[in-house]
Design an enzyme around this catalytic site. Sequence first.
Site, PDB file in Angstrom:
ATOM      1  CD  GLN B 254      -7.593  -7.107  17.263  1.00 12.74           C
ATOM      2  OE1 GLN B 254      -7.794  -6.253  16.412  1.00 12.74           O
ATOM      3  NE2 GLN B 254      -7.412  -6.796  18.543  1.00 12.74           N
ATOM      4  CG  HIS B 257     -11.975  -4.255  16.896  1.00 11.67           C
ATOM      5  ND1 HIS B 257     -12.187  -3.003  17.392  1.00 11.67           N
ATOM      6  CD2 HIS B 257     -10.744  -4.622  17.328  1.00 11.67           C
ATOM      7  CE1 HIS B 257     -11.121  -2.626  18.101  1.00 11.67           C
ATOM      8  NE2 HIS B 257     -10.240  -3.597  18.088  1.00 11.67           N
ATOM      9  CD  GLU B 322      -5.287  -3.991  12.140  1.00 11.36           C
ATOM     10  OE1 GLU B 322      -6.189  -4.853  12.253  1.00 11.36           O
ATOM     11  OE2 GLU B 322      -5.457  -2.789  12.425  1.00 11.36           O
ATOM     12  CG  HIS B 323      -3.161  -6.465  15.368  1.00 12.36           C
ATOM     13  ND1 HIS B 323      -4.457  -6.253  14.959  1.00 12.36           N
ATOM     14  CD2 HIS B 323      -2.731  -5.287  15.867  1.00 12.36           C
ATOM     15  CE1 HIS B 323      -4.801  -4.996  15.223  1.00 12.36           C
ATOM     16  NE2 HIS B 323      -3.774  -4.381  15.769  1.00 12.36           N
ATOM     17  CG  ASP B 356      -5.430  -2.804  20.221  1.00 11.99           C
ATOM     18  OD1 ASP B 356      -4.832  -2.732  19.136  1.00 11.99           O
ATOM     19  OD2 ASP B 356      -6.334  -3.630  20.456  1.00 11.99           O
ATOM     20  CD  GLU B 410      15.204  10.768 -21.712  1.00 11.22           C
ATOM     21  OE1 GLU B 410      14.707  11.811 -21.246  1.00 11.22           O
ATOM     22  OE2 GLU B 410      15.514   9.782 -21.020  1.00 11.22           O
ATOM     23  CG  HIS B 415      15.070  18.783 -21.056  1.00 12.72           C
ATOM     24  ND1 HIS B 415      13.854  19.145 -21.576  1.00 12.72           N
ATOM     25  CD2 HIS B 415      14.798  18.223 -19.845  1.00 12.72           C
ATOM     26  CE1 HIS B 415      12.898  18.813 -20.726  1.00 12.72           C
ATOM     27  NE2 HIS B 415      13.450  18.250 -19.661  1.00 12.72           N
TER      28      HIS B 415
END
Lengths: 428, 428
Positions: B254, B257, B322-323, B356, B410, B415
């Site tokens: 990693q 990268h 992430e991993h 991967d 409300e 409505h």
Amino acid sequence: MKIYNESLTEMKKIVRRYTTQTTDLEVEKQVAQIVENVRAKGDDALKFYESKFDGVELDKLRIPDSQIEKAYQSISTDLKNALELAKRNIIAYHEMELQHGFVDAAQPGIIRGQKVTPLERVGLYVPGGTAAYPSTILMNALPAKIAGVDEIIMVTPPQKDGVAAAVLAAAKIAGVTAVYQVGGAQAIAALAYGTEAIPRVNKIVGPGNIFVATAKKQVFGQVAIDMVAGPSEIGILADQTANARQLAADLLSQAEHDKRARAILITNSKELADKVSKEVEKQLISLPRKEIAEVAIKERGFIAIMDSIADMFTLMNDVAPEHLEVQLTDPMQYLSSIRNAGSVFLGKYASEPLGDYVAGPNHVLPTGGTAKFSSPLGVYDFVKKTSFIQFSKAALKNDLKAITTLARTEGLEAHARAVESRFKGDEK
Amino acid sequence: MKIYNESLTEMKKIVRRYTTQTTDLEVEKQVAQIVENVRAKGDDALKFYESKFDGVELDKLRIPDSQIEKAYQSISTDLKNALELAKRNIIAYHEMELQHGFVDAAQPGIIRGQKVTPLERVGLYVPGGTAAYPSTILMNALPAKIAGVDEIIMVTPPQKDGVAAAVLAAAKIAGVTAVYQVGGAQAIAALAYGTEAIPRVNKIVGPGNIFVATAKKQVFGQVAIDMVAGPSEIGILADQTANARQLAADLLSQAEHDKRARAILITNSKELADKVSKEVEKQLISLPRKEIAEVAIKERGFIAIMDSIADMFTLMNDVAPEHLEVQLTDPMQYLSSIRNAGSVFLGKYASEPLGDYVAGPNHVLPTGGTAKFSSPLGVYDFVKKTSFIQFSKAALKNDLKAITTLARTEGLEAHARAVESRFKGDEK
């Protein structure tokens, strides 16, 4: 109400003109400063802003459970029953949204799967004043509960007479963990970064004004946020069999929300178009929120006459309305023709406000055409997924050549070596 | 590699310091201008920017299918086989992610349900140059295909020697609809708003540099976007039974990268910590991407020694990598201890690069701690949901009081009236 009698192509262009998107740089700057201050000074900053913006001097931020209990006791039985009915139906519907993990062990030596995990803590923003909707508290908090979220932290602006009883009662009914009286961008910053009093959350949901929406966008990434909701919308598809009086009432039910609300009727009947237009004018007169609804109808509402039912659906899919009513004979048959809409109301008795309150599906829905790619708020918004794999030595060996080929094609030598290291002697 | 031997509380603070988030106002401004120009001038603006930024004069933006076919024929059999193996496994895994609608008709007169609809058109950004990863094309496009997306529009920066054959071959294998040679913020703007040549999409996915990421954030709302990916991360949990050489190799996979990549080992064994630290230094020497990996290891990598396996998991859940590799005895037993991670690699042979490339789960994963609230890219990212209801007159009547009570609480009179209109004479 404005009536268009144009071709589908022309109508698509007209529809696009009604789309608005605005950003306000001045608000962006103010909000950035508020967020920064809350991050740096915590509760002191929150109290400062509440004094400045809401004119309320706060001693404690958290509303005691005893006050919430008292509020719950104070509301009418009718309101309590209505909220409890809504709760039951919301739970029944949203339990169908529950997602499960999976595992695949079909290939020798290979296990691969997905795990579904609830978010730990979620923040719920509830606007103050006249826009305080107890129904929205149920719609936001209950899916989080069903997902298995541990804590739901609610924030709402302090009010001079205290936070509305209906709001606190709804918080209790929905099972909110704690309520803090703080609002605006400062409340969003507190939820995103945490302060001494308010714990940091993983996701913030709930509607708010431009300051709240801008703050949500600014803290996005630090925490997750729900969609930024735009003005309400209703689109109705109807033919000559529909009741003009009822259609007009439904169009007005959304128009009363906001001057920028959008109410649209698409029909193949010129007669119906004329009738609905007249009915809208007539019913407007006696509406308490006439002033708001009138602007919405005049500036953003329209009726479009199309040649065929097929064209009606094509145009409506281009609009991608938040709420879509299908007031055609045997409406269920058209379910497959609907591509883009937040929530669909089929037939004469599925009046839109039914969905706002007690039917069960969520009333937090994609607006402004985002139904082309977004979903109603749901249980799925309060969980996240994690994939997992376990391989045997033999299974990894089988894939070794493919992995090293791809890694080296991509120029990632350390990737290839990591996998190869499993086959170069297993001593430690 | 830096080794910490601190308490859990202290370690949690240290972990937080490693989190970075930056925004660049200068880039924001440049990107806003590019987006605006593409919106106004379409293809002309695209050609202007490609000439300016990539030094390529483009005649046509679309890469002809014949060129893609030629690229496919030109790649090695090994690469073709590796991509086809990856494709099979990605499809097998992602088909398990397919979601279905539901319907509930348990109560008399009430139908309520949810419809799942694929997005119509999706855009896929593929970076140029050395960061062109064919594997990423499969990981982004195949889930969209499985979801049922009609068209996948790929964009990638033009290269002086032409777009890499491996990239075009992967596009063919993944079933991409059309490939356009345009990159950067201008490509994102084209996908979001459409130009003469490039059709407007509903969602944009795929990695990119700061200009691409900023453009994606700016068009968010107009279209959906996937998460904005940060630098790669690996977190390893290991005890004294683990192989230091293999752990070091995985950390480096990693680290190679990105200089800002994060490689972390958390262990309860001081002996292992020392061994891995030495192994990392040793293996670094011969790495082609040594320069990158070394910076990542020095500035952002660390080893933390904890007292217990429970504390190891607590700290790792705070990191939310992430991993995540779990290199402990009988690793599957810890699945329930993992709360926050993108993808989990269980046991000695689940080396991260396996995931991967060919294992099947997606390699587009949440980074920078966002695994606390985000999921791997999946089939669910390419569909959206629409709720629907149909009620009989009697069923609506049952809910009438609850609806009108809530609406009037409300302050939304229109409505209440919309629903009441169904019971005031049914004549048209």
